[in-house]
Design a protein around this motif. Structure first.
Motif, PDB file in Angstrom:
ATOM      1  N   LYS A   1       0.834  -1.212   0.000  1.00 18.81           N
ATOM      2  CA  LYS A   1       0.000   0.000   0.000  1.00 18.81           C
ATOM      3  C   LYS A   1       0.866   1.258   0.000  1.00 18.81           C
ATOM      4  CE  LYS A   1      -3.793  -2.386   2.304  1.00 18.81           C
ATOM      5  NZ  LYS A   1      -4.638  -2.513   3.519  1.00 18.81           N
ATOM      6  N   GLY A   2       1.834   1.247  -0.858  1.00 18.55           N
ATOM      7  CA  GLY A   2       2.676   2.424  -1.066  1.00 18.55           C
ATOM      8  C   GLY A   2       3.923   2.491  -0.215  1.00 18.55           C
ATOM      9  N   ILE A   3       4.058   1.641   0.782  1.00 19.98           N
ATOM     10  CA  ILE A   3       5.202   1.671   1.705  1.00 19.98           C
ATOM     11  C   ILE A   3       6.213   0.588   1.316  1.00 19.98           C
ATOM     12  CG2 ILE A   3       5.932   1.543   4.110  1.00 19.98           C
ATOM     13  CD1 ILE A   3       4.095   3.936   3.438  1.00 19.98           C
ATOM     14  N   LEU A   4       7.484   0.967   1.171  1.00 21.83           N
ATOM     15  CA  LEU A   4       8.523  -0.018   0.868  1.00 21.83           C
ATOM     16  C   LEU A   4       8.677  -0.955   2.060  1.00 21.83           C
ATOM     17  CD1 LEU A   4      10.643  -0.842  -1.267  1.00 21.83           C
ATOM     18  CD2 LEU A   4      12.315   0.498   0.034  1.00 21.83           C
ATOM     19  N   SER A   5       8.457  -2.261   1.822  1.00 21.53           N
ATOM     20  CA  SER A   5       8.347  -3.204   2.935  1.00 21.53           C
ATOM     21  C   SER A   5       9.525  -4.149   3.080  1.00 21.53           C
ATOM     22  CB  SER A   5       7.066  -4.044   2.765  1.00 21.53           C
ATOM     23  OG  SER A   5       5.941  -3.201   2.736  1.00 21.53           O
ATOM     24  N   GLY A   6      10.196  -4.479   1.992  1.00 22.83           N
ATOM     25  CA  GLY A   6      11.277  -5.447   2.101  1.00 22.83           C
ATOM     26  C   GLY A   6      11.924  -5.684   0.760  1.00 22.83           C
ATOM     27  N   PHE A   7      12.860  -6.662   0.762  1.00 20.69           N
ATOM     28  CA  PHE A   7      13.650  -6.939  -0.436  1.00 20.69           C
ATOM     29  C   PHE A   7      13.631  -8.437  -0.734  1.00 20.69           C
ATOM     30  CE2 PHE A   7      16.003  -3.277   1.626  1.00 20.69           C
ATOM     31  CZ  PHE A   7      15.426  -2.300   0.811  1.00 20.69           C
ATOM     32  N   MET A   8      14.196  -8.799  -1.888  1.00 18.97           N
ATOM     33  CA  MET A   8      14.391 -10.204  -2.255  1.00 18.97           C
ATOM     34  C   MET A   8      15.806 -10.615  -1.825  1.00 18.97           C
ATOM     35  SD  MET A   8      12.704  -9.783  -6.036  1.00 18.97           S
ATOM     36  CE  MET A   8      13.159  -8.055  -6.091  1.00 18.97           C
ATOM     37  N   HIS A   9      15.933 -11.853  -1.316  1.00 24.96           N
ATOM     38  CA  HIS A   9      17.193 -12.201  -0.662  1.00 24.96           C
ATOM     39  C   HIS A   9      17.704 -13.597  -0.991  1.00 24.96           C
ATOM     40  CE1 HIS A   9      17.649  -8.701   1.840  1.00 24.96           C
ATOM     41  NE2 HIS A   9      16.425  -8.818   2.320  1.00 24.96           N
ATOM     42  N   SER A  10      19.021 -13.697  -0.993  1.00 24.89           N
ATOM     43  CA  SER A  10      19.725 -14.962  -0.812  1.00 24.89           C
ATOM     44  C   SER A  10      19.963 -15.117   0.697  1.00 24.89           C
ATOM     45  CB  SER A  10      21.064 -14.926  -1.551  1.00 24.89           C
ATOM     46  OG  SER A  10      21.902 -13.904  -0.977  1.00 24.89           O
ATOM     47  N   ARG A  11      20.606 -16.194   1.083  1.00 22.71           N
ATOM     48  CA  ARG A  11      20.941 -16.339   2.515  1.00 22.71           C
ATOM     49  C   ARG A  11      21.901 -15.237   2.954  1.00 22.71           C
ATOM     50  NH1 ARG A  11      19.665 -21.676   4.498  1.00 22.71           N
ATOM     51  NH2 ARG A  11      19.266 -23.191   2.840  1.00 22.71           N
ATOM     52  N   GLU A  12      22.886 -14.929   2.097  1.00 29.56           N
ATOM     53  CA  GLU A  12      23.893 -13.940   2.496  1.00 29.56           C
ATOM     54  C   GLU A  12      23.309 -12.538   2.600  1.00 29.56           C
ATOM     55  OE1 GLU A  12      27.389 -13.763   0.083  1.00 29.56           O
ATOM     56  OE2 GLU A  12      28.181 -11.998   1.112  1.00 29.56           O
ATOM     57  N   THR A  13      22.542 -12.101   1.577  1.00 33.96           N
ATOM     58  CA  THR A  13      22.003 -10.737   1.645  1.00 33.96           C
ATOM     59  C   THR A  13      20.995 -10.602   2.773  1.00 33.96           C
ATOM     60  OG1 THR A  13      20.216 -11.140   0.040  1.00 33.96           O
ATOM     61  CG2 THR A  13      22.354 -10.426  -0.835  1.00 33.96           C
ATOM     62  N   ALA A  14      20.269 -11.682   3.073  1.00 40.97           N
ATOM     63  CA  ALA A  14      19.337 -11.635   4.210  1.00 40.97           C
ATOM     64  C   ALA A  14      20.096 -11.408   5.514  1.00 40.97           C
ATOM     65  CB  ALA A  14      18.538 -12.937   4.280  1.00 40.97           C
ATOM     66  N   GLU A  15      21.216 -12.111   5.673  1.00 35.41           N
ATOM     67  CA  GLU A  15      22.023 -11.947   6.886  1.00 35.41           C
ATOM     68  C   GLU A  15      22.584 -10.532   6.980  1.00 35.41           C
ATOM     69  OE1 GLU A  15      22.619 -13.709   9.422  1.00 35.41           O
ATOM     70  OE2 GLU A  15      24.508 -12.965  10.297  1.00 35.41           O
ATOM     71  N   ARG A  16      23.090 -10.036   5.868  1.00 37.36           N
ATOM     72  CA  ARG A  16      23.729  -8.715   5.899  1.00 37.36           C
ATOM     73  C   ARG A  16      22.713  -7.586   6.117  1.00 37.36           C
ATOM     74  NH1 ARG A  16      28.980  -9.011   4.710  1.00 37.36           N
ATOM     75  NH2 ARG A  16      29.781 -10.787   3.487  1.00 37.36           N
ATOM     76  N   LEU A  17      21.473  -7.775   5.669  1.00 44.29           N
ATOM     77  CA  LEU A  17      20.473  -6.719   5.809  1.00 44.29           C
ATOM     78  C   LEU A  17      19.479  -6.981   6.934  1.00 44.29           C
ATOM     79  CD1 LEU A  17      19.858  -6.024   2.013  1.00 44.29           C
ATOM     80  CD2 LEU A  17      20.889  -4.467   3.683  1.00 44.29           C
ATOM     81  N   GLY A  18      19.664  -8.085   7.668  1.00 39.49           N
ATOM     82  CA  GLY A  18      18.820  -8.344   8.837  1.00 39.49           C
ATOM     83  C   GLY A  18      17.385  -8.687   8.494  1.00 39.49           C
ATOM     84  N   GLN A  19      17.172  -9.331   7.346  1.00 42.42           N
ATOM     85  CA  GLN A  19      15.829  -9.760   6.967  1.00 42.42           C
ATOM     86  C   GLN A  19      15.844 -11.274   6.729  1.00 42.42           C
ATOM     87  OE1 GLN A  19      14.530  -7.385   3.598  1.00 42.42           O
ATOM     88  NE2 GLN A  19      14.577  -5.472   4.760  1.00 42.42           N
ATOM     89  N   ALA A  20      14.663 -11.827   6.499  1.00 48.97           N
ATOM     90  CA  ALA A  20      14.559 -13.269   6.290  1.00 48.97           C
ATOM     91  C   ALA A  20      14.863 -13.608   4.834  1.00 48.97           C
ATOM     92  CB  ALA A  20      13.163 -13.752   6.656  1.00 48.97           C
ATOM     93  N   PRO A  21      15.504 -14.761   4.567  1.00 48.57           N
ATOM     94  CA  PRO A  21      15.712 -15.179   3.167  1.00 48.57           C
ATOM     95  C   PRO A  21      14.366 -15.391   2.470  1.00 48.57           C
ATOM     96  CG  PRO A  21      17.008 -16.523   4.685  1.00 48.57           C
ATOM     97  CD  PRO A  21      16.057 -15.737   5.525  1.00 48.57           C
TER      98      PRO A  21
END
Length: 458
Positions: A308-328
């Motif tokens: 609904k217009g708010i940037l909520s998250g990203f697409m991840h590998s295991r490594e990028t998820a770890e580095r950005l503190g989000q779930a793979p």
């Protein structure tokens, strides 16, 4: 054929092996003459090891004997250890569960080259008889089949597959001034060429519509350049979702400095806009590019990028998820047997709204309907430029003349923030390739959007 026995050792924190087969068919017919007839198979074994904060990768072509598996695993470990000479790094946790299971598409028996040729000849004969004023026809028929057997040191053990069939129909004519014009229509489906209904009777409505647009384009007028009110048809909205907003939401691009890195939780679009990279299922139906498990063995899940217009998250590998503190999200994919997994989109869409397309057009006093695009470019700032190969003027709420080929450009964030209507339908396309370092089969789609954007022209 699974490669069991993949285990991490004191020399590695994580290890995966992938046996990968890629088969492709491509046939092109121009004016009833077959000009291209290609069939190829690539196969190989690859291994990727993580040690001391560094990745090592190795691949070998051909069938995977146990000796070859051992060789490629050893080389991947050696490569990771060699990278360690560049300095000490913190070991990553590489979060995420491990998938065990098999997913493969059960389609019809594949067509022979002669059978494909018969289908293309039937389409050419249909068009020649039905549209005698068309100067030239071109039909591209292709399919490709990806099968991946993956094992990981975390217990992952999976078979995944993607099969895509594709037919591009292109009609060519001359404009009033004698210049050549053409329009193409992509048709894509899951499976091989045999799984698509390519009969002239089935495709007639789509080809008739393409022919009518081509006739309108013969008398096209130039567009007025500058900022305009535009209705982006689903093909344009899908391109905007993938190229301009999707790439800046890939975890590795975010870590590389994309403008989206500091915008999580902030408004990047109208509250009418929600955007998702779907893993494998949309409204109970399997998506065109279903990814149940990625090439790191992570279970794939939908990635909600804009809510609904708010940037909520990203697409991840295991490594990028770890580095950005989000779930793979299970978005690490490799195209060919010798490719490393990268963060890639799967089925990227803007979700439907509640407006009717005809009402969106009726609400425009002076603007344009942008219907088809040929290609596009964008960067990590969300600045984009797409070609527009079919568009119409909108005058006082009604469609007018077709306009000549042009471009639409701008900042995807500003364009999405300007959206004031989203149609209630959904259109999917799965015929394109994404070209981020490696090509990749992807699907994209969406509804129509009404917004403001910069149009090239006089």
């Amino acid at each position: 054929m699974p490669q069991h026995g993949t285990t991490a050792t004191a020399a590695t924190d994580y290890l995966e092996t992938r046996r990968h087969e890629l088969r492709k068919m491509r046939m092109l017919m121009v004016d009833g003459n077959l000009t291209t007839n290609l069939r190829s198979t690539e196969a190989g074994i690859s291994a990727r090891a993580h040690h001391g904060g560094y990745w090592g990768f190795s691949a070998l072509p051909g069938a995977a004997s146990q000796d070859q598996v051992a060789k490629v695993v050893q080389q991947a470990r050696s490569n990771a250890q060699a990278m360690g000479r560049f300095g000490t790094r913190s070991t990553l946790a590489l979060p995420g569960e491990s998938y065990v299971g098999q997913h493969s598409f059960k389609g019809k028996a594949e067509l022979t080259a002669a059978e494909c040729n018969e289908r293309l000849q039937a389409l050419h004969s249909f068009c020649k008889q039905r549209y005698p004023d068309v100067r030239s026809t071109r039909f591209l028929l292709s399919d490709e089949h990806h099968s991946k057997w993956l094992t990981t040191s975390r217990g992952g053990d999976s078979l995944s597959s993607i099969q895509r069939g594709l037919c591009y129909v292109t009609l060519m004519s001359n404009a009033d001034d004698g210049s050549p014009i053409e329009l193409s229509h992509p048709i894509s489906w899951k499976g091989s060429a045999a799984d698509g209904d390519l009969s002239p009777e089935q495709l007639a409505p789509q080809i008739d519509a393409l022919y009518q647009h081509l006739q309108a384009k013969r008398h096209a007028v130039p567009a007025r350049g500058g900022m305009q009110t535009v209705v982006l048809a689903p093909a344009l909205a899908g391109m905007l979702a993938h190229e301009a907003m999707g790439h800046p939401c890939e975890g590795d691009i975010v870590l590389g400095g994309a403008v989206t890195a500091g915008l999580v939780g902030q408004r990047v679009a109208s509250d009418l806009v929600s955007m998702v990279d779907i893993a494998h299922t949309w409204q109970g139906q399997e998506a065109l590019m279903p990814v149940y498990v990625d090439d790191e063995g992570t279970p794939a899940r939908d990635a909600v990028l804009i809510d609904k217009g708010i940037l909520s998250g990203f697409m991840h590998s295991r490594e990028t998820a770890e580095r950005l503190g989000q779930a793979p999200t299970g978005s690490a994919r490799a195209y060919a047997p010798g490719d490393e997994p990268l963060v890639r989109m799967r089925n990227t869409v803007i979700l439907p709204g509640t407006s009717k397309l005809q009402d969106m057009i009726a609400g425009v006093e002076d603007g344009y309907l942008l219907a088809k695009t040929g290609n596009g470019q964008a960067d990590s700032t969300t600045e984009f430029m797409f070609s527009v190969t079919l568009a119409y003027e909108i005058k006082n709420g009604k469609l007018g003349s077709a306009i000549r080929d042009t471009t639409v450009s701008g900042s995807a964030i500003k364009v999405l923030q300007s959206v004031d209507a989203v149609s209630d339908d959904m259109h999917w396309e799965g015929g394109g390739y994404c070209g981020k370092k490696q090509v990749m089969v992807v699907a994209m789609g969406g509804p129509a959007l009404r917004t403001r954007a910069h149009l090239g022209g006089q």
